[in-house]
Design a protein around this motif. Structure first.
Motif, PDB file in Angstrom:
ATOM      1  N   GLU A  47       0.838  -1.201   0.000  1.00  0.00           N
ATOM      2  CA  GLU A  47       0.000   0.000   0.000  1.00  0.00           C
ATOM      3  C   GLU A  47       0.871   1.247   0.000  1.00  0.00           C
ATOM      4  N   LEU A  48       0.575   2.173  -0.887  1.00  0.00           N
ATOM      5  CA  LEU A  48       1.242   3.470  -0.904  1.00  0.00           C
ATOM      6  C   LEU A  48       0.317   4.512  -0.314  1.00  0.00           C
ATOM      7  N   ARG A  49       0.831   5.243   0.673  1.00  0.00           N
ATOM      8  CA  ARG A  49       0.071   6.329   1.306  1.00  0.00           C
ATOM      9  C   ARG A  49       0.828   7.618   1.019  1.00  0.00           C
ATOM     10  N   SER A  50       0.402   8.307  -0.003  1.00  0.00           N
ATOM     11  CA  SER A  50       1.166   9.438  -0.515  1.00  0.00           C
ATOM     12  C   SER A  50       0.359  10.718  -0.475  1.00  0.00           C
ATOM     13  N   ALA A  51       0.997  11.783   0.028  1.00  0.00           N
ATOM     14  CA  ALA A  51       0.347  13.096   0.008  1.00  0.00           C
ATOM     15  C   ALA A  51       0.204  13.613  -1.417  1.00  0.00           C
ATOM     16  N   LYS A  52       1.026  13.114  -2.323  1.00  0.00           N
ATOM     17  CA  LYS A  52       0.986  13.580  -3.718  1.00  0.00           C
ATOM     18  C   LYS A  52       0.131  12.688  -4.606  1.00  0.00           C
ATOM     19  N   PHE A  53       0.199  11.372  -4.421  1.00  0.00           N
ATOM     20  CA  PHE A  53      -0.464  10.445  -5.329  1.00  0.00           C
ATOM     21  C   PHE A  53      -1.677   9.750  -4.727  1.00  0.00           C
ATOM     22  N   GLY A  54      -1.971  10.026  -3.463  1.00  0.00           N
ATOM     23  CA  GLY A  54      -3.113   9.379  -2.825  1.00  0.00           C
ATOM     24  C   GLY A  54      -2.728   8.027  -2.252  1.00  0.00           C
ATOM     25  N   THR A  55      -3.732   7.272  -1.866  1.00  0.00           N
ATOM     26  CA  THR A  55      -3.527   5.944  -1.280  1.00  0.00           C
ATOM     27  C   THR A  55      -4.008   4.875  -2.249  1.00  0.00           C
ATOM     28  N   PHE A  56      -3.145   3.923  -2.553  1.00  0.00           N
ATOM     29  CA  PHE A  56      -3.505   2.827  -3.448  1.00  0.00           C
ATOM     30  C   PHE A  56      -2.540   1.677  -3.204  1.00  0.00           C
ATOM     31  N   THR A  57      -2.869   0.518  -3.747  1.00  0.00           N
ATOM     32  CA  THR A  57      -2.054  -0.677  -3.583  1.00  0.00           C
ATOM     33  C   THR A  57      -1.407  -1.040  -4.914  1.00  0.00           C
ATOM     34  N   TRP A  58      -0.127  -1.399  -4.849  1.00  0.00           N
ATOM     35  CA  TRP A  58       0.598  -1.747  -6.078  1.00  0.00           C
ATOM     36  C   TRP A  58       1.126  -3.172  -6.021  1.00  0.00           C
ATOM     37  N   ARG A  59       0.989  -3.857  -7.167  1.00  0.00           N
ATOM     38  CA  ARG A  59       1.615  -5.157  -7.394  1.00  0.00           C
ATOM     39  C   ARG A  59       2.330  -5.113  -8.730  1.00  0.00           C
TER      40      ARG A  59
END
Length: 345
Positions: A44-56
């Motif tokens: 999971e990426l929790r980013s102030a710039k790109f938002g929150t999403f999960t990457w595989r």
């Protein structure tokens, strides 16, 4: 579909992999400690710039043989460079499919980090890699929750250059690979910037890593601790002094004001100084918990990127008979921990 093999799936590798995937790139991750997480739930990426999403990634490989089974357009390296343990080329040669000649993209910190891999991988009658793309990352990201997530603030810029620098008007396979990589990274929303003189950019990055990062290393504190009202009047002059020492070495190395302006010190200083809590105009690009990766390695008793960030600068200062007392103190204080970590690795 362009393909990229990423080696080094820490916070930077995960974020770059996610952005490249968003840009339509087939991303293969060479991972060990995070392999199961990447194959399973993803990270999971929790980013102030790109938002929150999960990457595989499209694929996860765990060995040189698995990685070598596929040809790639690019090999992106985000692992920490510790020459006392291994060279870049020793890690790249075993994963390249014979005859594929990918472009090598380095996102390692420090000065003079390209010389060894370029000589070993890009020169000679049968080069392993077709080009060496050298990058400087401006990014505050940390792998958290046991490797299940990445916390990222608002700062994200990737300065992308070519090594050696392109000749004026040069149109060759290596310059086309360079320009294409910039396009791919930007297509995923990344802050890509193509730069003509990557060495000047690397010195600008050292102004932060060796100075703000160096003081964090000595104090064993996150960046935010240096910015507190009762600390800033002590930390700010030391950081400025470290930066001036780095600039004196860069000047001796032939980087003039045309490529490394005097304003570089103020820019590197202000990038962090403006995030102090008492500043009403702070942009929030720096998370309160953010620690430079070199400090996180020290705390975990892991080998650090000490040579490229500090050691090479001090060695160049000695070559030019320059006095760098603050950098000398930093290197002398941290070197014993580096020696112990390398021996234990």
């Amino acid at each position: 579909q362009p393909s990229v093999l990423i080696i080094g799936l820490g916070a930077l590798g995960v974020l770059y992999g996610a952005l490249l995937s968003r840009g339509g790139v087939r991303v293969v991750a060479y991972a060990r400690s995070t392999a199961a997480q990447l194959e399973g739930e993803g990270i999971e990426l929790r980013s102030a710039k790109f938002g929150t999403f999960t990457w595989r990634p499209a694929r996860v490989v765990r060995s040189d043989a698995e990685a070598r089974a596929e040809a790639y357009d690019y090999i992106l390296t985000t692992f920490k460079l510790v020459p006392e343990l291994r060279t870049i080329s020793s890690l790249i040669k075993p994963v390249v499919k014979p005859g594929s000649a990918p472009a090598l993209v380095l996102v390692q910190n420090g000065i003079h980090v390209e010389r060894e891999p370029h000589a070993s991988l890009c020169e000679g009658d049968e080069p392993v890699c077709s080009a060496l793309i050298s990058c400087c990352a401006w990014l505050g990201a940390t792998l958290v929750d046991g490797g299940r997530a990445v916390d990222h603030g608002g700062l994200e810029r990737l300065m992308i250059g070519l090594y050696p620098s392109a000749e004026p008007g040069e149109d060759s396979p290596r310059t086309r690979a360079w320009r294409k990589f910039v396009e791919l990274y930007a297509a995923g929303g990344g802050g890509a910037e193509r730069v003509e003189n990557v060495q000047a950019v690397r010195w600008q990055k050292v102004l932060w890593n060796a100075c703000w990062g160096g003081l964090c290393l000595l104090s064993r504190q996150p960046v935010s601790a240096l910015l507190q009202p009762d600390a800033i009047r002590y930390s700010a002059p030391v950081v400025r002094g470290l930066m001036q020492e780095c600039m004196s070495v860069a000047r001796a190395e032939g980087l003039g004001a045309d490529v490394l302006p005097e304003t570089s010190v103020e820019e590197a200083f202000g990038l962090t100084f403006e995030e102090r809590p008492m500043n009403p105009e702070r942009k929030g690009n720096l998370k309160d918990t953010f620690k430079p990766s070199i400090l996180m390695d020290l705390e975990a008793q892991r080998p650090m990127e000490l040579s490229g960030i500090v050691g090479n600068v001090v060695s160049l200062a000695r070559r030019h008979n320059l006095s760098t007392p603050r950098l000398d103190l930093l290197l002398a204080a941290i070197r014993p921990a580096q020696v112990a970590a390398v021996r234990a690795a």
